[in-house]
Design an enzyme around this catalytic site. Sequence first.
Site, PDB file in Angstrom:
ATOM      1  N   LYS A 138     -50.443  17.650-116.697  1.00 28.21           N
ATOM      2  CA  LYS A 138     -51.270  16.913-117.656  1.00 28.21           C
ATOM      3  C   LYS A 138     -50.391  16.301-118.730  1.00 28.21           C
ATOM      4  CE  LYS A 138     -50.885  18.727-121.116  1.00 28.21           C
ATOM      5  NZ  LYS A 138     -49.763  19.149-122.024  1.00 28.21           N
ATOM      6  N   TYR A 225     -56.835  19.107-123.169  1.00 33.76           N
ATOM      7  CA  TYR A 225     -57.477  20.403-122.898  1.00 33.76           C
ATOM      8  C   TYR A 225     -58.855  20.486-123.561  1.00 33.76           C
ATOM      9  CZ  TYR A 225     -53.040  22.352-121.245  1.00 33.76           C
ATOM     10  OH  TYR A 225     -51.903  22.609-120.552  1.00 33.76           O
TER      11      TYR A 225
HETATM   12  P1  NAD Z   1     -39.439  19.304-121.259  1.00 35.47           P
HETATM   13  O1  NAD Z   1     -38.913  18.289-122.208  1.00 35.47           O
HETATM   14  O2  NAD Z   1     -39.135  20.736-121.533  1.00 35.47           O
HETATM   15  O3  NAD Z   1     -38.960  18.989-119.774  1.00 35.47           O
HETATM   16  C1  NAD Z   1     -38.937  17.683-119.246  1.00 35.47           C
HETATM   17  C2  NAD Z   1     -37.945  17.626-118.112  1.00 35.47           C
HETATM   18  O4  NAD Z   1     -37.858  16.281-117.653  1.00 35.47           O
HETATM   19  C3  NAD Z   1     -36.528  18.039-118.531  1.00 35.47           C
HETATM   20  O5  NAD Z   1     -35.957  18.818-117.521  1.00 35.47           O
HETATM   21  C4  NAD Z   1     -35.790  16.728-118.641  1.00 35.47           C
HETATM   22  O6  NAD Z   1     -34.408  16.866-118.338  1.00 35.47           O
HETATM   23  C5  NAD Z   1     -36.492  15.902-117.572  1.00 35.47           C
HETATM   24  N1  NAD Z   1     -36.356  14.461-117.795  1.00 35.47           N
HETATM   25  C6  NAD Z   1     -36.048  13.570-116.872  1.00 35.47           C
HETATM   26  N2  NAD Z   1     -35.998  12.345-117.389  1.00 35.47           N
HETATM   27  C7  NAD Z   1     -36.255  12.454-118.695  1.00 35.47           C
HETATM   28  C8  NAD Z   1     -36.339  11.537-119.766  1.00 35.47           C
HETATM   29  N3  NAD Z   1     -36.162  10.208-119.595  1.00 35.47           N
HETATM   30  N4  NAD Z   1     -36.623  12.007-120.993  1.00 35.47           N
HETATM   31  C9  NAD Z   1     -36.850  13.318-121.203  1.00 35.47           C
HETATM   32  N5  NAD Z   1     -36.797  14.254-120.205  1.00 35.47           N
HETATM   33  C10 NAD Z   1     -36.494  13.814-118.965  1.00 35.47           C
HETATM   34  O7  NAD Z   1     -41.011  19.069-121.184  1.00 35.47           O
HETATM   35  P2  NAD Z   1     -42.124  20.102-120.687  1.00 35.47           P
HETATM   36  O8  NAD Z   1     -42.696  20.797-121.857  1.00 35.47           O
HETATM   37  O9  NAD Z   1     -41.599  20.908-119.563  1.00 35.47           O
HETATM   38  O10 NAD Z   1     -43.254  19.070-120.167  1.00 35.47           O
HETATM   39  C11 NAD Z   1     -43.175  18.444-118.891  1.00 35.47           C
HETATM   40  C12 NAD Z   1     -44.596  18.090-118.431  1.00 35.47           C
HETATM   41  O11 NAD Z   1     -45.357  19.291-118.306  1.00 35.47           O
HETATM   42  C13 NAD Z   1     -45.371  17.213-119.400  1.00 35.47           C
HETATM   43  O12 NAD Z   1     -46.174  16.300-118.700  1.00 35.47           O
HETATM   44  C14 NAD Z   1     -46.235  18.189-120.171  1.00 35.47           C
HETATM   45  O13 NAD Z   1     -47.411  17.617-120.687  1.00 35.47           O
HETATM   46  C15 NAD Z   1     -46.527  19.225-119.110  1.00 35.47           C
HETATM   47  N6  NAD Z   1     -46.791  20.572-119.657  1.00 35.47           N
HETATM   48  C16 NAD Z   1     -47.853  21.257-119.204  1.00 35.47           C
HETATM   49  C17 NAD Z   1     -48.139  22.510-119.700  1.00 35.47           C
HETATM   50  C18 NAD Z   1     -49.330  23.281-119.183  1.00 35.47           C
HETATM   51  O14 NAD Z   1     -49.653  24.308-119.760  1.00 35.47           O
HETATM   52  N7  NAD Z   1     -49.956  22.845-118.108  1.00 35.47           N
HETATM   53  C19 NAD Z   1     -47.320  23.074-120.676  1.00 35.47           C
HETATM   54  C20 NAD Z   1     -46.205  22.351-121.105  1.00 35.47           C
HETATM   55  C21 NAD Z   1     -45.954  21.092-120.598  1.00 35.47           C
END
Ligand code: NAD
Length: 371
Positions: A138, A225
Amino acid sequence: MENFSRRSFLQKVGIGARTATVLATQSSFAHANQQHYEGKKLNIALCGLGRYAGYLADSFVDAKYCNLAGLVTGTPQKAKDWGKKYNVPAENIYNYQNFDEIVKNKNIDLVYIVLPNSMHKEYVIRAAKAGKHVIVEKPMALTVKDCQEMIKACEDAGVQLAMGYRLHYEPYHLELKRLGQDKVFGQVRLIEVSLGYKTGNSIPKEWRLVKALSGGGPLMNLGVYCIQSSRYVMGEEPIAVTAQFGKITDNEKYSEVEESITWQLEFPSGAVATSTSSYNCSVDRFFASADDGYFELHPAVSYGPFRGRTSKGELNFPDVNQQASQMDGIGKVILDKQKLPSHITGEEGLKDMNVIEAIYEAARIGKRVLV
Ligand code: NAD
């Protein structure tokens, strides 16, 4: 996680037949993960190895029907470290350039997209073209149009597209849905659900504050959410919205996305759901007022443990591994070669995106917007 048999699980939570059926079909297998299972497991590749992918990777230990079988990352060191930690063979590890070669890999069934929001569309479409089922985090994408294209690409490729909505497999939320949709306390008139946290100072700006990567601020990230729970507790689709952006207190940090936003959804029954999502205050609660009582959760939307009560007393459900429950719930349906129910699919993400676009429009023009 406790070792529940299905029977003891249902006894413990003391729930009625309908909820039992919902849980049995949607998530009870996740609680039976310690039971022996020798059948085929769904082999999942995580795409984007950030913070949330870490939660997912650690959750496979509680999953019965899914394996962590592959990784997609742009960082060679992560490929090495995660491969070692999670025992993923080198031939199942891809980078963003060679990702399409996954088409040849018979040992990957599904790609789970955990990238920044703006990248969801591209990687869902590439995974689908490679013949892999997909789960996408999401919010589904940045626009309604993108969501439609993603759904079509998966349909054309004959693969299933699921949303990473973990709360559809979480017992407290299944109960909220039952209480609302079955009108257990009569017609719901008012929902108040909000989610917010205080963001730290990050230089360079984290992608969530960069509009091109996130699509927007807390509404995209957290508000989704609130929209979700309002929709599934009502069992109705909102017909109109009003919305207000909150004051910007840090011009540099929030130069591209909102700092906070408040909105009101109107449902056909006359019920109203009012929510705030925010990057400047901490809030995580759900409350519904119905003709004959109320029900609430607090905490409500985070990873739990959730706590809740109704006007008749405490809610008492087990705290589950939300990520494992969700992956198992989706995995079991795909392994059984069944179609995912529509509220688990991209159609659900599309409906939420439709509401998100209406909320942004209402806040922008300061007028009621029909959804
Ligand atoms: P994060 O920043 O921790 O991770 C993002 C990943 O994408 C990193 O490994 C990064 O290296 C990679 N990446 C590749 N290209 C990139 C770019 N151009 N810029 C930035 N990062 C890049 O983020 P996250 O918190 O893991 O979130 C990732 C996804 O998961 C989002 O869509 C977020 O909304 C979703 N999410 C969902 C939940 C849930 O409870 N369902 C919780 C957190 C995040």
